[in-house]
Motif scaffolding. Structure first.
Motif: not given
Length: 334
Positions: A1-14, A116-122
């Motif tokens: 299981m992989n997690f997105y852990n980069r830091q940003h100023q804003y976080y948008c959940g949809i 938890p991230t999935a692969y965003p297929y190109p």
């Protein structure tokens, strides 16, 4: 299981649906900047996040309608994270669940580094992969029709053609099946030709390498090519085997066995391709038959075939990683 852990100023959940999408934007301190339910309109979405677009991450759960959001973010160079639906327990396990709560949870997971991230297929390959999956669906329907014709012949102990059935209803049933089979075969032949030409433009060399495996023909190579897409997204052969469902997940607690679960997480198309490759290699190769027979003396027949299938999956990984054609001597020496 992989997690997105980069830091940003804003976080948008949809929380995304076909016609509506609930958008939640948080800042670094967790303050809610936006929490609105809007239509699934690209212009409306860009307008609502435009004040925060300088440093924002957009996160969406992996549902059937995520394609356009990913493409829109790529077009505007906005970081995008696709959430693995089966791993997002924080969303599905709550006592109260609605779109507003879910969008907030997605934003919080992004902010906390627990998304938890999935692969965003190109996008360049995505439509061809979906077309290939559609071809597999039609092929299974065709196989069901063939099986129904065979079952009907067995029911009446009849080995002839449809016209030789005495009962007119039975004759008509078989004729309908045969007509549908003929139509589907024509469609499948056109699809296979189209997908092959497209694949040659995408990555002809990888397709050639996969076809070097004994028993792997054009269709199996196409399935492997488009379901894997980029072997670099798997850090190790163990990760690839897990994704292809070639190893069974085991749960442990306090050093004790705690059962099996989550066996359906992974890519069942890739698992099917590896299983088919194993069976076809056994038909063609005497070395493969001897190898599996040796395993059967130590294990049962089913486990021996599972080990052999896993071995083929590992071979696929290293063929694509090292960009080398299949080597039969090397395959059975290890």
């Amino acid at each position: 299981m992989n997690f997105y852990n980069r830091q940003h100023q804003y976080y948008c959940g949809i929380d995304l649906h076909a016609r509506k999408m609930y958008v939640c934007i948080l800042d670094q301190k967790g303050k809610v900047m936006v929490h609105e339910n809007i239509k699934t309109d690209p212009e409306a979405f860009i307008q609502i996040i435009s004040p925060y677009v300088d440093d924002i991450i957009v996160g969406v759960e992996c549902v059937f309608c995520w394609y356009w959001v990913s493409d829109l973010c790529a077009k505007h160079k906005i970081p995008f994270a696709l959430g693995h639906a089966l791993y997002m327990k924080a969303i599905h396990g709550g006592k109260t669940k609605n779109d507003k709560i879910d969008s907030n949870k997605i934003a919080l997971l992004l902010k906390g580094g627990n998304f938890p991230t999935a692969y965003p297929y190109p996008a360049q390959w995505r439509a061809t992969r979906d077309l290939l999956r559609r071809r597999m669906y039609l092929m299974r329907r065709c196989s069901e029709l063939v099986a129904h014709v065979q079952n009907t012949r067995t029911q009446y102990n009849h080995a002839g053609v449809a016209e030789q059935f005495e009962n007119p209803e039975v004759r008509k049933s078989v004729e309908v099946d045969l007509a549908a089979i003929g139509s589907l075969n024509k469609i499948l032949n056109q699809l296979e030709w189209y997908i092959e030409k497209t694949a040659e433009q995408h990555d002809y060399h990888t397709l050639y390498l996969l076809r070097s495996i004994p028993g792997v023909g054009l269709l199996l190579a196409l399935v492997m090519l488009y379901e894997i897409q980029d072997i670099k997204r798997f850090p190790s052969v163990h990760d690839f085997s897990s994704y292809a469902r070639l190893i069974k997940p085991v749960k442990e607690s306090d050093g004790k066995w705690a059962g099996k679960s989550n066996g359906n997480i992974g890519n069942h198309h890739l698992k099917w391709a590896c299983n088919e490759a194993a069976i076809l290699m056994l038909r063609e190769s005497e070395k493969a038959k001897q190898y599996v027979a040796k395993l059967e003396r130590k294990y049962n027949k089913g486990k021996a075939l599972g080990i052999f299938t896993h071995k083929i999956g590992r071979a696929v990984y290293f063929i694509l990683k090292n960009k080398e054609a299949f080597n039969m001597d090397k395959f059975f020496s290890q």
